[in-house]
Design an enzyme around this catalytic site. Structure first.
Site, short mmCIF file in Angstrom:
data_model
loop_
_atom_site.label_atom_id
_atom_site.label_comp_id
_atom_site.label_asym_id
_atom_site.label_seq_id
_atom_site.Cartn_x
_atom_site.Cartn_y
_atom_site.Cartn_z
CB SER A 8 14.55 -0.99 5.86
OG SER A 8 14.77 -0.44 7.15
CE LYS A 9 10.63 4.89 2.04
NZ LYS A 9 9.69 3.90 1.53
#
Ligand code: GLU
Length: 480
Positions: free
Chosen positions: A249-250
């Protein structure tokens, strides 16, 4: 049968590494079979879709070398087709208008929660009489269009990655919404519906996508059947996981292809690495290949079911292999934007031949393109900062005299590789010091550091832009 596959990104963000990896697998499969790879932009989410994301997606796919054979097709330009498809389902008695309000749905969910049941629509408006519909309309209620899903249905497919998959209609959350209302009747389609209409219309033979779409596939198969269409083959590829085994994820630093580009990965290196995110070649020791080479060997038999762990060290290693084998002029073209971004100026003799010499010098030490910025800073700044080690070296007995000797010798020599060696020999003799001391003093003085690329080549480059003598004078200051 010609293989036809597609990548169907939603332009609600930049090109994500997961989407890009799915694109890679589609591309490899299409090329392996001499088939076609189609690009479709799924932009029906008008609130979150943006043209700049579409641009980023197209740019990223092009950069990676994932050329497509047809498209991009935009779903928002195909609304008429979806409307007709909804009408077909109405005509077949397989779709209906549902007037349940948001509040009613919420109450239904709450009640289900209280009974510890999974949330699902209870199909309450499946069989409204014309009078009931008229009454709801008169109330001013809005509607959505739902497709009937029978609870008892069993949905089975043979997934090319995961094998036999079995779902029950009762697991699909009740009759599904396929389109919203519009003033003139049928409005925007929902994802699962538009995808099926498009995949039928575009004659997709295989749907290759991330495993987060498995539950959608069960619903989509029911739609194909409702239309009496041939169901494509499905292949659900494993998710990309971070080091902790969670979906990348980010928070893991980067997620989009443009981020990877900015971090100094080459298109070839990143594309190569992505082929290995869930797939391995029949000779699993082979890890370096172009997309074309991987395509020759690609099959779903060698795609893993388990999630693919993202391995930065491996990506770095693959990237460095591409950088190290790249022709100098190409590497130069790739490095210039990074130097420009860092504010380095190509003035004062820093012309193309000089830059290419610099690239030849530092290229073999690069892992990521961006490393060139720090590694070549000393060639783009007038004065140099001396590291603690270098200052200590310069303060050693003999360093100052050595440097002065070099400066004096420079007056009588045109610097070449041979004359540089000559000067060093001469100073060793004159000052009666060890060659090692001269080399260390020179390196510290010229580059401000005790470690770095080849000393003589660095010196020659500095000499060509007139920076060697000022550097040595600066070093003498530190030394004395
Ligand atoms: N628009 C969907 C996505 O971006 C496409 C999924 C599919 O390939 O069907 O996830």
């Amino acid at each position: 049968m010609t293989v036809r596959v597609r990548i169907a990104p939603s332009p609600t963000g930049n090109l994500h590494i997961g989407t890009a990896r799915t694109a890679v697998f589609n591309w490899l499969f299409a090329r392996h079979h001499g088939g076609e790879f189609i690009l479709r932009i799924e932009d029906t989410d008008s609130e979150r879709s943006r043209p700049e994301y579409t641009e980023n997606i197209l740019e990223g796919l092009r950069w990676l070398g994932l050329n497509w054979d047809d498209g991009p097709f935009f779903q928002t330009k195909r609304l008429e087709l979806y409307k007709q498809a909804v009408q077909t389902l109405f005509d077949k008695g397989l779709a209906y208008r549902c007037y349940t309000t948001a509040e009613e749905l919420e109450a239904l969910r709450e009640a289900q929660k209280a009974r510890n049941e999974a949330p699902r629509y209870d199909n309450r408006h499946r069989n409204l009489t014309p009078e009931q519909e008229a009454a709801y309309k008169a109330e001013g209620r809005n509607f959505v269009i739902r497709f009937k899903i029978e609870d008892e249905r069993e949905i089975v497919w043979n997934d090319l990655v995961r094998g036999k998959m079995v779902w029950r209609g009762s697991d699909l959350g009740g009759d599904m919404v396929i389109a919203r209302a519009a003033a003139d009747g049928i409005g925007l389609p929902l994802y699962n519906f538009a995808v099926v209409v498009d995949d039928m219309d575009m004659q997709m033979t295989h749907v290759i996508r991330g495993e987060d779409h498995i539950a959608n596939t069960a619903k989509q198969i029911l739609l194909y059947e409702a239309f009496g269409a041939k169901v494509p083959e499905f292949a659900h590829t494993p998710l990309i996981l971070n080091q902790e085994g969670r979906k990348l994820s980010k928070r893991d630093g980067v997620t989009s292809i443009s981020d990877f580009k900015r971090m100094g990965f080459t298109a070839e290196g990143l594309a190569n690495y992505m082929t290995l995110l869930g797939w391995s070649a029949p000779d699993s020791t082979q890890e370096i290949f172009t997309l074309e080479e991987a395509a020759k060997q690609f099959s779903f038999e060698r795609v893993n079911k388990a999630g693919a762990k993202f391995d930065w060290a491996k990506l770095d290693w693959i990237n460095s292999q591409y950088i190290h084998s790249m022709p100098v002029d190409k590497l130069t073209d790739l490095l210039i934007p990074f130097w420009e971004e860092a504010g380095y100026q190509f003035t004062g003799g820093r012309e193309r031949p000089w830059i290419e010499q610099l690239v030849t010098l530092i290229g073999p030490s690069l892992t990521r393109l961006v490393d060139a910025v720090a590694m070549s800073k000393l060639f783009f700044t007038e004065t140099v900062e001396f590291s603690d080690e270098a200052s200590a070296q310069l303060k050693q007995e003999g360093s100052s005299a050595t440097l002065k000797g070099v400066i004096a010798a420079l007056e009588n020599h045109q610097l070449t590789e041979a004359s540089a060696q000559e000067i060093i020999k001469q100073v060793v003799k004159e000052q009666n010091v060890k060659k090692g001391l001269v080399m260390k003093a020179l390196r510290s003085g010229l580059t401000g550091d005790l470690h770095g690329p080849d000393l003589i080549q660095s010196w020659l480059l500095l000499n060509q832009i007139g920076l060697d003598k000022p550097r040595l004078l600066q070093a003498v200051e530190v030394a004395s």
